[in-house]
Scaffold this active site. Structure first.
Site, PDB file in Angstrom:
ATOM      1  N   HIS A 129       5.231  -1.765   5.677  1.00 40.78           N
ATOM      2  CA  HIS A 129       4.405  -2.310   4.592  1.00 40.78           C
ATOM      3  C   HIS A 129       3.769  -1.111   3.865  1.00 40.78           C
ATOM      4  CE1 HIS A 129       0.883  -4.420   2.874  1.00 40.78           C
ATOM      5  NE2 HIS A 129       1.562  -5.535   3.044  1.00 40.78           N
ATOM      6  N   ASP A 206       1.259  -1.091  13.813  1.00 40.15           N
ATOM      7  CA  ASP A 206       0.729  -2.049  12.844  1.00 40.15           C
ATOM      8  C   ASP A 206       1.128  -3.438  13.339  1.00 40.15           C
ATOM      9  OD1 ASP A 206       0.566  -3.891  10.798  1.00 40.15           O
ATOM     10  OD2 ASP A 206       1.584  -2.657   9.308  1.00 40.15           O
ATOM     11  N   GLN A 209       1.693  -8.593  11.740  1.00 43.38           N
ATOM     12  CA  GLN A 209       2.585  -9.769  11.801  1.00 43.38           C
ATOM     13  C   GLN A 209       2.979 -10.114  13.230  1.00 43.38           C
ATOM     14  OE1 GLN A 209       3.287 -11.635   9.242  1.00 43.38           O
ATOM     15  NE2 GLN A 209       2.591 -10.320   7.578  1.00 43.38           N
ATOM     16  N   LYS A 232      -4.470 -13.248   9.053  1.00 45.94           N
ATOM     17  CA  LYS A 232      -3.110 -13.699   9.407  1.00 45.94           C
ATOM     18  C   LYS A 232      -3.123 -14.384  10.779  1.00 45.94           C
ATOM     19  CE  LYS A 232      -1.126  -9.882   6.785  1.00 45.94           C
ATOM     20  NZ  LYS A 232      -0.627 -10.461   5.533  1.00 45.94           N
ATOM     21  N   CYS A 370       5.340  -6.116  -0.634  1.00 43.87           N
ATOM     22  CA  CYS A 370       4.694  -4.818  -0.323  1.00 43.87           C
ATOM     23  C   CYS A 370       5.585  -3.936   0.545  1.00 43.87           C
ATOM     24  CB  CYS A 370       3.338  -4.997   0.347  1.00 43.87           C
ATOM     25  SG  CYS A 370       2.119  -5.745  -0.726  1.00 43.87           S
TER      26      CYS A 370
HETATM   27  N1  PLP Z   1       1.064  -4.559   7.636  1.00 43.37           N
HETATM   28  C1  PLP Z   1       1.852  -5.633   7.578  1.00 43.37           C
HETATM   29  C2  PLP Z   1       3.107  -5.683   8.382  1.00 43.37           C
HETATM   30  C3  PLP Z   1       1.509  -6.706   6.745  1.00 43.37           C
HETATM   31  O1  PLP Z   1       2.299  -7.781   6.677  1.00 43.37           O
HETATM   32  C4  PLP Z   1       0.333  -6.620   5.989  1.00 43.37           C
HETATM   33  C5  PLP Z   1      -0.024  -7.702   5.052  1.00 43.37           C
HETATM   34  O2  PLP Z   1       0.791  -8.441   4.578  1.00 43.37           O
HETATM   35  C6  PLP Z   1      -0.459  -5.492   6.102  1.00 43.37           C
HETATM   36  C7  PLP Z   1      -0.059  -4.483   6.934  1.00 43.37           C
HETATM   37  C8  PLP Z   1      -1.734  -5.352   5.328  1.00 43.37           C
HETATM   38  O3  PLP Z   1      -2.658  -6.286   5.781  1.00 43.37           O
HETATM   39  P1  PLP Z   1      -4.051  -6.487   5.019  1.00 43.37           P
HETATM   40  O4  PLP Z   1      -3.721  -6.674   3.568  1.00 43.37           O
HETATM   41  O5  PLP Z   1      -4.617  -7.701   5.664  1.00 43.37           O
HETATM   42  O6  PLP Z   1      -4.864  -5.266   5.278  1.00 43.37           O
END
Ligand code: PLP
Length: 412
Positions: A129, A206, A209, A232, A370
């Site tokens: 992401h 990270d 998900q 999420k 993203c």
């Molecule tokens: N990492 C992953 C795999 C994501 O799917 C997302 C959000 O869609 C993020 C990071 C970023 O999360 P946030 O916007 O809640 O900080």
């Protein structure tokens, strides 16, 4: 999977816990299939947040009065509950942030400034992401370090040989996504951590998900940092968690200054609060922590066994229903996946398909999710993404499939 073998939960009762699932869009009830973007909130979370604002609202840590103590106990109690969810007893290792994005920025800024220099590599993958790419680019620009990007296969799995090459070339840190938001791929993070640690390389995972779909024990994984976002995981937005190994967090400088992160301030110099408060400057998102703890309690009540069984059925059923429609191309066919299905419909643009589905009350996400570098790697502009949670039903998937069929006919 035969629906008869599904766990004995009453889907209607469970769905009734989520008021937003009854929302009307246009002239129908929404079929909410955008859970990877954000999940709906159960009544238990909404009520807990309301109760905090109705009868407990006070600032934490600094007050001697009763309401402040109630708020502090709820807030710090939430930290203990969130720690337990990740398999962590030491609450000093649980840092509250605004979300995954801020957690990664914290590590990039604090750990990165301490350890990165020209010649040092930060290893990421093509399926990250943007929030696990751009913070590293920024700190690399500042320190002269470089990004080493591990390749992804056409099926959407990490090219493990390339990962091993990246480690062999020398890495300062590995920062990898546990589950891809675009592809649903579950990465072999246990093995990746073991291999990195074999060379003394720390690993950030990270988990944005991953945590909504299965249990995560960061101590068993052995990772050095793990982060996720509350929203999420059925909790409020604007809140998230960074787990960091105490030894690493102790060695890292604060990244933001202000109230609460200090022990003593003097114009000649400042000493910092103990963990985790050293990394939590300013009044925190108190309702965020309390709401996330309530969300975790709710998830525990449903149980990951049930969640995984329901989601596996929804994943298989989605692939089956969409696969029956001519001209569907699935993007991301990894062997281990969560309930995320990305696809393209013939030569049509994902946005057009998404717009038609929207008019039918089916909420999906379209675009690059993203993950622009991943889209470039796969040579596509974006995908249509249906992401399922345990409160979705086969009926939602039927509506998706009927809508896709209609979109395919209208756009061809
Ligand atoms: N990492 C992953 C795999 C994501 O799917 C997302 C959000 O869609 C993020 C990071 C970023 O999360 P946030 O916007 O809640 O900080």
């Amino acid at each position: 999977m035969d629906p008869a073998t599904l766990p004995r939960i009453d889907p209607d009762t469970l769905r009734a816990d989520f008021p937003a699932l009854s929302t009307h869009v246009y002239d129908t009830t929404v079929a909410y299939l955008d859970n990877a973007a954000t999940a709906q909130k159960p009544r238990a979370v909404i009520d807990r947040i309301s109760r905090y604002y109705e009868s407990e609202n006070a600032n934490v840590h600094r007050g001697v009065h009763a309401m402040s103590q109630v708020a502090t106990n709820a807030y710090e109690g939430a930290r203990a509950g969130i720690g337990a969810f990740l398999g962590v007893d030491d609450v000093g290792e649980i840092v509250f942030t605004r979300g995954t994005t801020e957690a990664i920025n914290l590590v990039a800024s604090s750990w990165g400034r301490l350890h990165l220099h020209p010649g040092a590599n930060v290893v990421v993958t093509e399926m990250e992401h943007h929030s696990n790419i751009v913070p590293w680019q920024l700190i690399c620009q500042e320190t002269g370090a470089s990004l080493r990007v591990v390749r992804v296969t056409d099926e959407g799995e990490i090219d493990y040989e390339d990962y091993e090459r990246a480690l062999a070339e020398g890495a300062a840190l590995v920062s990898i996504v546990h589950v891809s938001n675009t592809l649903g791929t579950i990465n072999p993070v246990e093995r990746m951590i073991d291999d990195a640690h074999g060379l003394g390389v720390p690993v950030l995972v990270d988990g944005a998900q991953a945590v909504p779909h299965g249990p995560v024990d960061v101590k068993a994984l052995g990772c050095d940092f793990y982060c996720f976002s509350s929203h999420k995981l059925f909790g409020p937005t604007g809140f998230g968690v960074l787990y960091g190994r105490r030894e690493l967090l102790e060695s890292m400088p604060p990244w933001q200054g202000g109230g609460d992160m200090i022990e003593e301030v003097d114009f000649d110099g400042t000493t910092y609060n103990h963990l985790p408060h050293k990394f939590e400057a300013g009044t925190p998102h108190i309702a965020g922590a309390i709401g996330l703890a309530a969300a975790i309690a709710y998830v525990r009540g449903v149980g990951f066994d049930t969640i995984q069984q329901v989601e596996a059925d929804l994943l298989a059923y989605t692939v089956e229903r969409l696969g029956d429609i001519g001209g569907i191309r699935f993007v991301g066919t990894a062997r281990r996946k969560t309930s995320v299905v990305s696809f393209l419909v013939g030569e049509t643009h994902p946005y057009d398909v998404g717009s038609i589905l929207d008019r039918l009350g089916v909420a999906v996400r379209t675009g690059h999710h993203c993950t622009q570098p991943l889209m470039k790697r796969l040579g596509i502009p974006g995908t249509v993404r249906a992401s399922m949670s345990f409160y979705n039903t086969r009926g939602d998937i039927d509506r998706l499939a009927e809508g896709v069929e209609r979109a395919a006919a209208m756009l061809s």
